[in-house]
Motif scaffolding. Sequence first.
Motif, PDB file in Angstrom:
ATOM      1  N   GLU A 127       0.519  -1.165   0.180  1.00 22.62           N
ATOM      2  CA  GLU A 127       0.299  -0.229  -0.335  1.00 22.62           C
ATOM      3  C   GLU A 127       0.497   1.234   0.419  1.00 22.62           C
ATOM      4  O   GLU A 127       1.002   2.330  -0.671  1.00 22.62           O
ATOM      5  N   TYR A 128       2.312   0.885   0.288  1.00 21.01           N
ATOM      6  CA  TYR A 128       2.900   2.870   1.028  1.00 21.01           C
ATOM      7  C   TYR A 128       2.974   2.413  -0.818  1.00 21.01           C
ATOM      8  O   TYR A 128       3.141   3.920  -1.379  1.00 21.01           O
ATOM      9  N   ASP A 129       3.475   1.298  -1.395  1.00 28.40           N
ATOM     10  CA  ASP A 129       4.273   2.178  -2.379  1.00 28.40           C
ATOM     11  C   ASP A 129       3.312   2.222  -3.581  1.00 28.40           C
ATOM     12  O   ASP A 129       3.812   2.861  -4.447  1.00 28.40           O
ATOM     13  N   ALA A 130       2.152   1.678  -3.364  1.00 27.11           N
ATOM     14  CA  ALA A 130       0.927   2.555  -4.574  1.00 27.11           C
ATOM     15  C   ALA A 130       0.749   3.608  -3.830  1.00 27.11           C
ATOM     16  O   ALA A 130      -0.218   4.280  -4.584  1.00 27.11           O
ATOM     17  N   LEU A 131       0.767   4.342  -2.990  1.00 23.22           N
ATOM     18  CA  LEU A 131       0.134   5.054  -2.393  1.00 23.22           C
ATOM     19  C   LEU A 131      -0.382   6.590  -3.669  1.00 23.22           C
ATOM     20  O   LEU A 131       0.999   7.053  -3.837  1.00 23.22           O
ATOM     21  N   LYS A 132      -0.882   7.134  -3.213  1.00 22.85           N
ATOM     22  CA  LYS A 132      -1.583   8.647  -4.149  1.00 22.85           C
ATOM     23  C   LYS A 132      -1.498   9.186  -3.463  1.00 22.85           C
ATOM     24  O   LYS A 132      -1.708   9.249  -2.209  1.00 22.85           O
ATOM     25  N   PRO A 133      -1.087  10.200  -4.156  1.00 26.15           N
ATOM     26  CA  PRO A 133      -1.003  12.065  -3.149  1.00 26.15           C
ATOM     27  C   PRO A 133      -2.400  11.986  -2.687  1.00 26.15           C
ATOM     28  O   PRO A 133      -3.357  11.689  -3.067  1.00 26.15           O
ATOM     29  N   ILE A 134      -2.057  12.371  -1.493  1.00 26.05           N
ATOM     30  CA  ILE A 134      -3.088  12.456  -0.081  1.00 26.05           C
ATOM     31  C   ILE A 134      -2.650  13.567   1.103  1.00 26.05           C
ATOM     32  O   ILE A 134      -1.483  14.053   1.189  1.00 26.05           O
ATOM     33  N   GLN A 135      -3.861  14.755   1.135  1.00 21.71           N
ATOM     34  CA  GLN A 135      -3.355  15.355   2.221  1.00 21.71           C
ATOM     35  C   GLN A 135      -3.759  15.448   3.477  1.00 21.71           C
ATOM     36  O   GLN A 135      -4.831  14.448   3.355  1.00 21.71           O
ATOM     37  N   TRP A 136      -3.033  15.739   4.522  1.00 26.37           N
ATOM     38  CA  TRP A 136      -2.959  16.106   5.992  1.00 26.37           C
ATOM     39  C   TRP A 136      -4.214  16.845   6.273  1.00 26.37           C
ATOM     40  O   TRP A 136      -3.966  17.791   5.761  1.00 26.37           O
ATOM     41  N   PRO A 137      -5.226  16.318   7.621  1.00 26.34           N
ATOM     42  CA  PRO A 137      -5.093  15.270   8.298  1.00 26.34           C
ATOM     43  C   PRO A 137      -5.494  13.597   7.805  1.00 26.34           C
ATOM     44  O   PRO A 137      -6.068  14.521   6.466  1.00 26.34           O
ATOM     45  N   VAL A 138      -4.933  12.705   8.372  1.00 29.04           N
ATOM     46  CA  VAL A 138      -5.454  11.086   7.958  1.00 29.04           C
ATOM     47  C   VAL A 138      -5.784  10.547   8.981  1.00 29.04           C
ATOM     48  O   VAL A 138      -4.805  10.227   9.741  1.00 29.04           O
ATOM     49  N   ASN A 139      -6.680  10.468   9.053  1.00 24.37           N
ATOM     50  CA  ASN A 139      -7.141  10.088  10.884  1.00 24.37           C
ATOM     51  C   ASN A 139      -8.412   9.513  10.005  1.00 24.37           C
ATOM     52  O   ASN A 139      -9.625   9.781   9.547  1.00 24.37           O
ATOM     53  N   ALA A 140      -9.004   9.213  11.515  1.00 27.89           N
ATOM     54  CA  ALA A 140     -10.322   8.726  11.831  1.00 27.89           C
ATOM     55  C   ALA A 140     -11.803   9.595  10.901  1.00 27.89           C
ATOM     56  O   ALA A 140     -12.473   8.637  10.829  1.00 27.89           O
ATOM     57  N   THR A 141     -11.221  10.587  11.861  1.00 29.33           N
ATOM     58  CA  THR A 141     -12.289  11.743  11.167  1.00 29.33           C
ATOM     59  C   THR A 141     -12.542  11.880  10.034  1.00 29.33           C
ATOM     60  O   THR A 141     -13.114  12.994   9.434  1.00 29.33           O
ATOM     61  N   ALA A 142     -10.592  11.920   8.876  1.00 30.12           N
ATOM     62  CA  ALA A 142     -10.435  12.767   7.665  1.00 30.12           C
ATOM     63  C   ALA A 142      -9.788  11.224   6.655  1.00 30.12           C
ATOM     64  O   ALA A 142      -8.623  11.429   7.064  1.00 30.12           O
ATOM     65  N   PRO A 143     -10.226  10.082   7.107  1.00 30.32           N
ATOM     66  CA  PRO A 143      -9.702   8.900   6.006  1.00 30.32           C
ATOM     67  C   PRO A 143      -9.153   9.360   5.301  1.00 30.32           C
ATOM     68  O   PRO A 143      -8.097   8.541   3.877  1.00 30.32           O
ATOM     69  N   LEU A 144      -9.411  10.082   4.484  1.00 33.48           N
ATOM     70  CA  LEU A 144      -9.215  10.333   2.262  1.00 33.48           C
ATOM     71  C   LEU A 144      -8.420  11.763   2.847  1.00 33.48           C
ATOM     72  O   LEU A 144      -8.758  12.565   1.822  1.00 33.48           O
ATOM     73  N   GLY A 145      -8.422  12.372   3.887  1.00 29.30           N
ATOM     74  CA  GLY A 145      -7.814  13.893   3.949  1.00 29.30           C
ATOM     75  C   GLY A 145      -8.261  14.558   4.129  1.00 29.30           C
ATOM     76  O   GLY A 145      -9.602  14.745   3.635  1.00 29.30           O
ATOM     77  N   THR A 146      -7.696  16.096   3.631  1.00 28.60           N
ATOM     78  CA  THR A 146      -8.642  17.281   3.609  1.00 28.60           C
ATOM     79  C   THR A 146      -8.673  18.580   3.188  1.00 28.60           C
ATOM     80  O   THR A 146      -6.908  18.666   3.303  1.00 28.60           O
ATOM     81  N   ALA A 147      -9.386  18.992   2.189  1.00 28.28           N
ATOM     82  CA  ALA A 147      -8.613  19.973   1.671  1.00 28.28           C
ATOM     83  C   ALA A 147      -7.765  21.413   2.140  1.00 28.28           C
ATOM     84  O   ALA A 147      -7.428  22.213   2.019  1.00 28.28           O
ATOM     85  N   ARG A 148      -9.516  21.695   3.280  1.00 29.53           N
ATOM     86  CA  ARG A 148      -8.210  22.922   3.840  1.00 29.53           C
ATOM     87  C   ARG A 148      -8.862  22.372   5.070  1.00 29.53           C
ATOM     88  O   ARG A 148      -9.819  21.751   5.791  1.00 29.53           O
ATOM     89  N   LEU A 149      -8.518  23.304   5.991  1.00 30.24           N
ATOM     90  CA  LEU A 149      -8.347  23.767   7.386  1.00 30.24           C
ATOM     91  C   LEU A 149      -9.617  24.388   8.025  1.00 30.24           C
ATOM     92  O   LEU A 149      -9.516  25.243   7.274  1.00 30.24           O
ATOM     93  N   PHE A 150      -9.886  24.211   9.358  1.00 32.95           N
ATOM     94  CA  PHE A 150     -10.467  25.573  10.697  1.00 32.95           C
ATOM     95  C   PHE A 150     -11.944  25.568   9.157  1.00 32.95           C
ATOM     96  O   PHE A 150     -12.435  26.558   9.917  1.00 32.95           O
ATOM     97  N   THR A 151     -12.764  24.597   9.143  1.00 37.13           N
ATOM     98  CA  THR A 151     -13.937  24.645   8.167  1.00 37.13           C
ATOM     99  C   THR A 151     -14.705  24.770   9.662  1.00 37.13           C
ATOM    100  O   THR A 151     -15.940  25.492   9.420  1.00 37.13           O
ATOM    101  N   ASP A 152     -14.661  24.354  10.713  1.00 38.05           N
ATOM    102  CA  ASP A 152     -15.613  24.474  11.889  1.00 38.05           C
ATOM    103  C   ASP A 152     -14.812  25.508  12.832  1.00 38.05           C
ATOM    104  O   ASP A 152     -15.526  25.740  14.035  1.00 38.05           O
ATOM    105  N   GLY A 153     -13.701  26.712  12.515  1.00 38.78           N
ATOM    106  CA  GLY A 153     -13.921  27.708  13.348  1.00 38.78           C
ATOM    107  C   GLY A 153     -12.527  27.572  14.888  1.00 38.78           C
ATOM    108  O   GLY A 153     -12.696  28.289  15.124  1.00 38.78           O
TER     109      GLY A 153
END
Length: 883
Positions: free
Chosen positions: A526-552
Amino acid sequence: MNNTTCPYCGVGCGVTAQVQDQAIIAVSGDSDHPANRGRLCVKGSALHETTGTHDRLLQPQVDGVETGWEQALDSVSERLANIIERHGPRSVAMYLSGQLLTEDYYVANKLMKGFIGSSQVDTNSRLCMSSTVAGYKRAFGGDLMPCSYEDIDHAELMVLVGSNAAWNHPILFQRMTAAKTANPSLRVVVIDPRRTATSELADLHLSLKPGSDAVIFNALLVELERRGQIDRDYVEQHTEGLDAALAAAQRSVPDLSTAARLTDLPQADLDTLVDWFCNTEKTLTFFSQGINQSSSGTDKVNSIINCHLATARIGKPGMGPFSLTGQPNAMGGREVGGLANQLAAHMDFSSAENIDRVQRFWAAPNMATTEGLKAVELFSAIERGEIKAVWIMATNPVVSLPRASQVRAALEKCELVIVSECMTQTDTLELADIALPATTWAEKDGTVTNSDRRISRQRGLIPAPGAAKNDWWIICEVAKRLGFAESFSYTGPAAIFREHAALSGFENNGRRGFDISGLTEIGDHEYDALKPIQWPVNATAPLGTARLFTDGQFFTPSGKARLLPVEPSLPQQQPDKSYPLVVNTGRIRDQWHTMTRTGRAARLLQHRAEPFIELHPKDALRFDIAEGDIAVLENALGRYVARAQLSEAQRPGELFIPMHWNAQFTSAAISGDLIDAVVDPISGQPESKQGIASISALKTVWQARLITVSNATPPSEYWSRVPLQHCTSFRLAATNAVDDWSAWCSENLGRKPDLMLEDRNQGRFRGCSFKGDRLEWVLLIEPDQNLPELDWLDTQFARDSIDQDARRQLLAAREAGSSNCGAVICSCFQVRETEILAAIHAGTDSAEKLGEQLKCGTNCGSCLPELKALIAESAKEADHVSE
């Protein structure tokens, strides 16, 4: 899979490489990569031209003697251990680079801070991005860039501050250009003392007094308050510190007339900026080295952020304060604690809790507990003898740091200098006691993080030449020999990445913005095939997050963002009677850092083949300097010798010089020799945009072009070197007359010319020499600098024999019927200025039509601003003639 990531700027373009017989023979943009969508700039397009084994460091060297890895690693570990035993852990240091991959960075930081117990670890990212790091941390509670490249497609106002994106982030600039084409109502403001290629996109260019950026944004904050544009609900719910920030802004810049006076700008232009900002919610403010490389860079960053927080222009599409990162993995290095004031995973030394957490996670026996010295301070400590050993990886501080000659002197005195490097010819490698051959772009395997927090894979596509090894492997092998084998026995970069991801989530609980714990269990495949992904990547953002602080919500103790009081301050290096000119340093379009890689590709030296000094025609008249003269900049620190270029894009009293040239490529054009070691007190970032100097013409008696198969530099007061495909070209100049050129050739080139022409009255000489039937060198002395271009001459060095007709043409220095071709404007397709001007004069009146006719501007687009400038200049000349 032959997809990887470009190793140059922070845009982080995806690259698809064509591999044949274990060599990269061509590259193209990865059309699936979201950073570049298939486009590459000219540097990226030439990547395959920099991957050969010539000039590579292929074997370890200990005290100048080639050896094997076992002996080299034993020498490193034994000498480090000896120094640590005698002088303590803080007597050893590492100086790292945004050229390292995240996995390299991680183990280097872990070894030093957790196991050796020294926090004397810093990186060349200190020189370009540390003011942004400090500004983001003060405002948001973490080093958190809130925006995404996607925001460019939604913006209605883009403000570029201290950023020549057209040359330094060209693929991103083309995205900005495309956004403006798609949305004609989109406005662009460029704030920069120089009129750069980026200014061609601007609806408004503010050519401000250097260093006065914070005045503009303080004035903007004051006007936002006066015009009722502050979002009181957002400020009350999600921020703190507005009153103090406003009070500081009102004290320093009470009104726009004061701002106009302090910035040397028309008040009407400032009014326009304020009007547009007030009336355009979707505002993106891009900033780069013009903001960061300042003795008050952190405050400048916060003055920009203040305006976005006060108007709630953050966390939503098309808006936010957007830092354009200088290096491919400057952000990855920040994630793992590559800076001296950081630990890892966006933790730092500010609390005992952070230190304890990292120590427990690593099971570290010798955890550093206080931050180390930042880059400029670190090398000063080396010079004073406080640091006895330094390990330098993938960077060239003898060229890139301020007071460059002092850095050289410091390393000359240092007891142990270890250099991990891929190339044999760098100014820093010359000073190494131990040289370790490292892999480079096409061989390295790991990850990098680009400017919009996107993690991408950099894949090793071809075998490492000679004995070259990956940096993570070298570091781990040293760690094992120092007694830490259990903690550094990684099976590969994927294992390091998993540990890095796990640490980011360790006892995080949403308290730290950097969190990629969702990748902790990633398998090797999976690491070898990893596609570009934005962090954070965690339980609440499993596919990454385009922009931060959307909730203030922010990562400060209160959960609120902070507005900071900013008192604008002038640059510390100020011109005076002895040194009346301001010196600005920066990048140019086709080169990267100190040219150790891009300098190997001949076509990347055709746009700007020599170091130069760009100055306003009024200053040229004032100091008696003509276009093309060799000029000398001097101050109390050093000198810089280069060819003068006159340009009204400069403000009078100010100069621009490129930062790239080094002692391998020219006689005396290291920009750091003119820059004092003045730093921002918060970030430690040097004030590289504001040197001072005097200028004078070097009164040369002769100038020459030497084209030769040899790399040896003939003696002359000025020289610059350009590697070509089949030979090497030198530009030479001197102040002493030569009475007998034939004798000069014999003394300096090894033999007299076999063929020559001379006109003593005109000061012209042309000669060439052969070794058997093969051409060995051509020397052209031209007092008027009207030296021919090199394409045809270069091809003659590839021929096994030169017939009589060709020999006669050699003395004309061009193929029969050809003439000077002019400077290369489009490096991608080798389109020269004369061809472009001929098409314009024949009626071609747009960059698009030039592209259709000549292909220029149709690949990376880096030359489009110059094409448009040539069209505009030709139209101006035509209007002048018609009048």
